[in-house]
Design an enzyme around this catalytic site. Structure first.
Site, short mmCIF file in Angstrom:
data_model
loop_
_atom_site.label_atom_id
_atom_site.label_comp_id
_atom_site.label_asym_id
_atom_site.label_seq_id
_atom_site.Cartn_x
_atom_site.Cartn_y
_atom_site.Cartn_z
N GLY A 72 0.81 -1.22 0.00
CA GLY A 72 0.00 0.00 0.00
C GLY A 72 0.84 1.27 0.00
O GLY A 72 0.50 2.26 -0.67
N THR A 73 1.94 1.26 0.73
CA THR A 73 2.79 2.46 0.81
C THR A 73 3.32 2.81 -0.57
O THR A 73 3.23 3.96 -1.01
CB THR A 73 3.96 2.20 1.78
OG1 THR A 73 3.40 1.83 3.05
CG2 THR A 73 4.84 3.42 1.93
N GLN A 182 -7.58 -0.45 3.71
CA GLN A 182 -8.37 -1.08 4.79
C GLN A 182 -9.75 -1.54 4.33
O GLN A 182 -10.41 -2.28 5.05
CB GLN A 182 -8.51 -0.13 5.99
CG GLN A 182 -7.21 0.14 6.73
CD GLN A 182 -6.68 -1.07 7.51
OE1 GLN A 182 -7.39 -2.05 7.76
NE2 GLN A 182 -5.42 -1.01 7.89
N SER A 202 -3.49 -3.50 -0.60
CA SER A 202 -2.39 -4.29 -0.06
C SER A 202 -2.88 -5.68 0.30
O SER A 202 -4.03 -5.84 0.72
CB SER A 202 -1.88 -3.57 1.19
OG SER A 202 -0.74 -4.21 1.70
N HIS A 204 -1.57 -7.88 2.67
CA HIS A 204 -1.42 -8.44 4.02
C HIS A 204 -2.53 -8.05 4.99
O HIS A 204 -2.57 -8.53 6.12
CB HIS A 204 -0.03 -8.14 4.60
CG HIS A 204 0.20 -6.72 5.02
ND1 HIS A 204 0.27 -6.36 6.34
CD2 HIS A 204 0.42 -5.60 4.31
CE1 HIS A 204 0.53 -5.05 6.42
NE2 HIS A 204 0.64 -4.58 5.19
N THR A 240 12.16 -7.15 -11.02
CA THR A 240 11.59 -8.49 -11.23
C THR A 240 10.42 -8.69 -10.28
O THR A 240 10.49 -8.37 -9.09
CB THR A 240 12.68 -9.56 -10.97
OG1 THR A 240 13.75 -9.29 -11.85
CG2 THR A 240 12.15 -10.96 -11.20
N CYS A 332 5.31 6.58 17.60
CA CYS A 332 6.58 7.03 18.16
C CYS A 332 7.26 7.91 17.11
O CYS A 332 7.63 7.44 16.05
CB CYS A 332 7.44 5.83 18.49
SG CYS A 332 8.98 6.30 19.23
N1 PLP Z 1 -2.74 2.85 3.89
C1 PLP Z 1 -3.47 2.42 4.93
C2 PLP Z 1 -4.82 3.00 5.17
C3 PLP Z 1 -2.97 1.42 5.77
O1 PLP Z 1 -3.70 0.99 6.80
C4 PLP Z 1 -1.68 0.89 5.51
C5 PLP Z 1 -1.08 -0.11 6.41
O2 PLP Z 1 -1.26 -0.07 7.61
C6 PLP Z 1 -0.97 1.37 4.39
C7 PLP Z 1 -1.52 2.35 3.61
C8 PLP Z 1 0.38 0.82 4.05
O3 PLP Z 1 0.25 -0.43 3.43
P1 PLP Z 1 1.52 -1.43 3.37
O4 PLP Z 1 1.74 -1.93 4.77
O5 PLP Z 1 1.07 -2.51 2.44
O6 PLP Z 1 2.65 -0.65 2.83
#
Ligand code: PLP
Length: 386
Positions: A72-73, A182, A202, A204, A240, A332
């Site tokens: 997701g990031t 989410q 994402s 996971h 890759t 943190c």
């Molecule tokens: N965006 C949201 C709303 C998330 O909850 C998260 C992960 O906690 C992310 C982005 C980041 O996703 P990833 O952990 O796959 O990089």
């Protein structure tokens, strides 16, 4: 009592056994590089393209609109930077908008863009951490080119009115990205019906593996790459491919397609019981965040600092020692614990925000675990009560 109980599924989820089984061959005998033209490579290529079709079909997109990323990031970075840099870097439409309750993967990307050619505007969310349509309408101008509003909030579970947002943005030709990390696989997400131009997701968070996700960009969307050095993903994401991850993501999606509404009902029941149980432990000093229609996978609660010694990290540690894994509403930053920007954005005073906990459910959690969790919460509330 069987502990520890894992109630932190918004942070990550266990890999589904069927997902693991699907991934295994691609870590063992099917190890070809999809760019190779021999049979090993071709098998890997077929697996990737089948996965792309499964995912595209699930969100109402075309396979050519899906780009695999490391999660997701990266998808957020890629879509936000990729679209605005491709189209608006030299343009007078240099205003980009988002909300102050987004994930840092969006907020920090906006902050970086604000240091370059763009002006980032943050819209304040309401006390349920939702963005209000009137505030969006009032914030846009002829200079606004891009907007990013998350679908479901990762801390409170609040759900933004994504379709209504797109109806405001579309007539103004403003690109609309949503961080659906989410909500993807938990509630229906159809990019065409919702009018979304770009979306991040994402694996996971839905019992897929970590380190894999995807970006959806509507066909014709200008999109420059974030990573250079390879022609993979139609020249837009070099490197890759993570084939085992991609296959795992597609299997997690396939399972969700079959089980999404049952799992929704299941976690709704867990959430209702959990909240009712909490209310019977303390009906006065616990507030549930995110609004009535919050995603049932998440319970965000805040304890009133007049009644409790609020310190969310000590609270999470106490619960952990007693067999309950949840997360705090804090982060943190530079070595100091700060209440989360999301909880503060909803209007809490820092001393109340410091008493925020996030409990988040998955398909594997049970009613028994909720009952056991409530017993642990009972002791916890007694321990932290003033
Ligand atoms: N965006 C949201 C709303 C998330 O909850 C998260 C992960 O906690 C992310 C982005 C980041 O996703 P990833 O952990 O796959 O990089």
């Amino acid at each position: 009592m069987k502990t520890p109980i894992y109630f932190d599924n918004a942070a990550t989820t266990p890999v589904h056994p069927k997902v693991f089984e699907k991934m295994k061959p691609f870590l063992e005998e099917e190890y070809g590089n999809p760019s190779s033209i021999h049979s090993f490579g071709r098998k890997a290529r077929v697996a990737i393209e089948e996965a792309r079709e499964t995912i595209a079909d699930f969100i109402g997109a075309n396979p050519s609109e899906i780009y695999f990323t490391s999660g997701g990031t990266e998808a957020n970075n890629f879509l936000i930077r990729g679209i605005v840099n491709a189209e608006f870097a030299e343009s007078c439409r240099d205003e980009i908008i988002t909300s102050d309750a987004e994930h840092h993967a969006v907020l920090d990307t906006y902050e970086e863009l604000d240091k370059s050619n763009f002006k980032a505007r943050l819209i304040e969310v309401n006390n349920q951490t939702k963005v209000e349509l009137s505030k969006i309408s009032n914030s846009i101008s002829t200079k606004t080119s891009f907007a990013s509003f998350m679908y479901a909030n990762n801390e409170t579970g609040s759900i933004n009115p994504v379709k209504e947002i797109s109806e405001i943005l579309k007539p103004k030709n403003i690109f609309f990205h949503t961080d659906a990390v989410q909500s993807f696989g938990k509630i229906p997400v159809n990019v065409k019906e919702l009018g979304i131009d770009a979306l991040s997701a994402s694996a996971h968070k839905i019992n897929g593996p970590k380190g894999i996700g995807f970006a959806y960009a509507k066909s014709g969307t200008p999109l420059s790459p974030l990573l250079f050095g390879g022609s993979q993903e139609r020249n837009r994401r070099g490197g890759t491919e993570n084939i085992a991850g991609i296959v795992g993501l597609a299997e997690a999606v396939r399972i969700r397609k079959e089980t999404m509404s049952d799992t929704f009902e299941h976690v709704s029941l867990l959430r209702r019981n959990y909240i009712n149980g909490l209310k019977s432990l303390d009906s006065r000093s616990i507030t549930i965040n995110g609004g009535e229609d919050a995603l049932p996978y998440i319970v965000s609660l805040t304890l009133d600092s007049q009644s409790y010694r609020n310190d969310s990290d000590s609270m999470v540690m106490y619960l952990d020692i007693n067999g309950l894994a949840v997360s705090s509403g804090s982060a943190c930053t530079s070595g100091t614990i700060k209440a989360s920007h999301v909880i503060l954005a909803s209007g809490y005073k820092p001393e109340d925000a410091a008493g925020t906990l996030r409990i988040s459910f998955g398909y594997q959690n049970t009613i028994d675990e909720v009952e056991q969790g409530l017993e642990i919460m009972k002791r916890f509330l007694e321990k932290f009560r003033k």
